[in-house]
Write an enzyme that holds these catalytic residues in place. Structure first.
Site, short mmCIF file in Angstrom:
data_model
loop_
_atom_site.label_atom_id
_atom_site.label_comp_id
_atom_site.label_asym_id
_atom_site.label_seq_id
_atom_site.Cartn_x
_atom_site.Cartn_y
_atom_site.Cartn_z
N HIS A 81 74.39 36.40 54.36
CA HIS A 81 74.05 36.11 52.97
C HIS A 81 75.17 36.56 52.06
CE1 HIS A 81 71.26 34.97 49.86
NE2 HIS A 81 71.25 36.18 49.31
N CYS A 84 73.88 29.96 49.83
CA CYS A 84 74.05 31.22 49.10
C CYS A 84 75.46 31.40 48.56
CB CYS A 84 73.64 32.40 49.99
SG CYS A 84 74.62 32.55 51.52
N ASP A 139 71.12 38.57 42.69
CA ASP A 139 71.14 37.55 43.74
C ASP A 139 70.74 36.20 43.14
OD1 ASP A 139 71.09 36.03 46.00
OD2 ASP A 139 69.82 37.39 47.16
#
Length: 663
Positions: A460, A416, A476
């Site tokens: 994250h 991520c 995202d």
């Protein structure tokens, strides 16, 4: 000092056992020289008892104090903190053992043991620590009871007395726990901020979050009052990274509260939206040794000591050294109407890039900017690029100096932080204000207790971009590559790699996984019912018990258990006879006297046992040998405290009953 005033061997052993019980959990945190010095002091004191060594003189004691203080100064850079204070208590044990001679010394040492046992709960408030703390108090109280004499030093008797005392204190403890006002601490001793902790750091480099993915330790627990957000909205913001130096993302000046970032600590300073919050929830956060808290976007917390930053995050006034609970209300951005304009300084900060480096990404993003695309169109192009040819993996290859270029146009494998960092870099290079946000995403819903469990592997990183029409909005990039990571969690998105470095992959064993979840539910109940029993919960409990909280009802509530305990003690005394129960040797001798009385030989009031035995011999010569032996055994048991004589007295009485029965 007279030998009668010196501590016997049993008392010394009990004192050392109490010290060991109190110090055992601290051994892993104390410097090794303190542990070794304590063990050596115990050995030296036992050698003194055996007569092989002498107690150290004043010069040696003074030298030991100087060495101990010097050792503490070298071991701890910060004196006014919890760890050096506990170490000071341990050193006090060590030095006191060198002059542990009288009963007063013993009481002082055991009092220090109670203090050290209490420090356990400053570090941890979990169930195992609570159980061990009770065991510590049990052993220390038994050691205190053992100082009353040789008979009281027997393990069964000392532990039994300690257990009875603690059991008698339980009703009063429960009443005080429920009724005593919840006051804040009179002072605060900080913990070691350099202590190791698992969690999100105040900066981000490639590989940081993939390391967190190997930890299944709990991070957050959340219970909701009302609706629960769906998985795709479970983003728990904690940090905003606005500064990039070519490899590392950090908060930067004006964002980090330690570098000029503004924090609204008072609720009156935080203007709330006119519409009501969509989500209301209570967060229980594990210790991080940092000030940042985690919540959904646009949060507000009424919890004392919690503030809100200008970029919509929550901070605690002091670092989270232990498990911390706070209330949150959240307003999703789409419910807030027109956004505030972006100031010049805020725009420059969120367009900041290093002077050089990553030339291919700069040129690629520049093409989007020069083609006249707006921010949302540029974002869509970049996300399509991710979606076509990138791989989501927990083990991405290492990147060199131009890390963004190598990731976007070389490896195309990342976690991520790779996607979020490269996306924000490209958006800034295209002229769109953007920033990296770090926190947790997702969580496991625990149906039995109705709470959301977020673990460290849910850490994250994602992005936020600013547009004139919508203000700051979440993007995202990971969802463009691996949408199942957002929908189903990390374990589903990277099943083959998930926890691959674990020696024992517990998550693959369903039975152990269920047991682990059950244990977490027990800890959740423990924290909510005991550890986080605050003023609000106290008032609610008292209202349920009393109906109305008034001074009269509170007084009755406090006095009734005390009266019940006193009545129980009085009933016990009445049931067992007046005063304290006589020793076993006296009860056995009275039994002997009652038997002689039935035979016509009654003992006169105030007659000494030896005189009574002589009179029995004169009046009944056939009973003289047995009366003499029973009297001698009683005198040894009652006056010399001889356990063997007490057993002999019991045997003689049994034999005498048999002899009389045959006659």
């Amino acid at each position: 000092m007279e030998s009668s005033e010196r501590l016997p061997r049993e008392s010394l052993l009990w004192i050392f056992a109490a010290q060991f019980a109190a110090l055992l959990p601290q051994f892993a945190m104390l410097p090794l020289w303190i542990v070794g010095a304590w063990g050596f002091a115990v050995y030296w004191r036992l050698e003194v008892f055996r007569g092989r060594r002498d107690l150290p003189g004043r010069t040696v004691k003074l030298l030991a104090v100087v060495v101990a203080v010097g050792g503490l100064a070298l071991s701890y850079r910060q004196w006014f903190a919890l760890e050096p204070m506990v170490a000071l208590l341990a050193v006090s044990f060590t030095l006191k053992n060198l002059e542990l001679v009288s009963l007063r010394d013993a009481f002082l040492s055991l009092l220090l043991s109670y203090f050290v046992a209490a420090t356990l709960f400053v570090f941890e408030q979990t169930i195992p620590y609570a159980v061990y703390g009770v065991i510590c108090v049990l052993v220390i109280t038994a050691a205190l009871a053992a100082q009353t004499g040789s008979a009281g030093a027997r393990p069964r008797r000392a532990l039994g007395l300690s257990l009875r005392l603690l059991a008698q204190a339980v009703p009063l403890m429960v009443v005080l726990f429920i009724a005593m006002p919840r006051l804040g601490p009179l002072w605060a001793v900080p913990q070691n901020s350099d202590a190791a902790s698992t969690g999100i750091s105040d900066s981000m480099t490639p590989g940081d979050f993939s390391e967190l993915s190997q930890s299944d330790e709990p991070a957050l627990r959340m219970s909701f009052e009302g609706p629960v957000p769906p998985p795709e909205q479970r983003y728990w913001r904690g940090l905003v990274y606005s500064d990039f130096d070519g490899r590392r993302w950090s908060q930067g000046f004006g964002v980090d509260h330690r570098e000029g970032g503004r924090v609204h600590w008072k609720e009156s300073e935080r203007p709330l939206p006119e519409v009501g919050p969509r989500y209301r929830y209570r967060v229980i956060q594990e210790a991080t040794n940092s000030q940042w808290l985690f919540a959904m976007v646009r949060p507000d917390s009424p919890t004392e000591g919690v503030g809100e930053t200008a970029d919509g995050r929550l901070l605690k006034r002091k670092p989270v050294y232990s498990r911390f609970a706070y209330e949150v209300r959240s307003w999703p951005r789409e419910t807030l109407g027109e956004p505030m304009p972006l100031g010049d300084f805020e725009r420059r900060r969120n367009l900041q890039l290093p002077a050089d480096g990553n030339p291919r990404t700069r040129a690629w993003a520049g093409e989007f900017r020069d083609s006249g695309l707006d921010a949302e169109e540029i974002s869509a192009r970049i996300l399509q690029f991710y979606n076509r040819s990138f791989v989501y993996t927990l083990k991405p290859p290492a990147l060199g100096e131009d890390s963004v270029d190598e990731f976007l146009f070389g490896s195309r494998q990342g976690f991520c932080e790779h996607f979020a960092g490269s996306y924000v870099f490209a958006m800034r290079a295209a002229g769109v204000p953007a920033r990296v946000v770090a926190g947790y995403q997702g969580g496991e819903w625990v149906e039995q207790e109705q709470y959301l469990l977020v673990r460290q592997y849910d850490a994250h990183a994602w992005a936020e971009i600013w547009t004139p029409a919508r203000g700051w909005q979440r993007v995202d990039p990971t969802a463009a590559v691996s949408p199942e990571r957002i929908r189903d969690g990390l374990q589903s998105a990277a099943e083959e790699e998930f926890m691959g470095d674990s020696l024992l992959p517990l998550h693959r064993i369903s039975v152990l996984n269920r047991l682990r979840l059950q244990w977490d539910m027990i800890n959740y109940r423990w924290y909510r019912a005991v550890v986080s029993f605050d003023r609000e919960q106290q008032e609610s409990t008292l209202q349920r018990l009393l109906g109305e909280i008034s001074p009269l009802r509170l007084a009755i509530f406090l006095l009734l258990p005390v009266a019940a305990v006193l009545l129980g003690v009085l009933a016990w005394i009445w049931w067992n006879g007046r005063g304290t129960r006589a020793p076993l040797s006296s009860r056995l001798y009275r039994k002997f006297c009652r038997r002689l009385a039935r035979a016509g030989l009654e003992r006169h009031p105030g007659e000494a046992p030896r005189d009574f035995a002589c009179r029995v011999g004169e009046q009944r010569p056939e009973l003289a040998p047995m009366a003499e032996r029973i009297t001698a055994a009683f005198e040894k048991a009652a006056y010399a405290g001889d356990p063997a004589a007490e057993k002999q007295l019991r045997r003689l009485l049994r034999r005498w009953s048999v002899v009389r029965g045959r006659q």
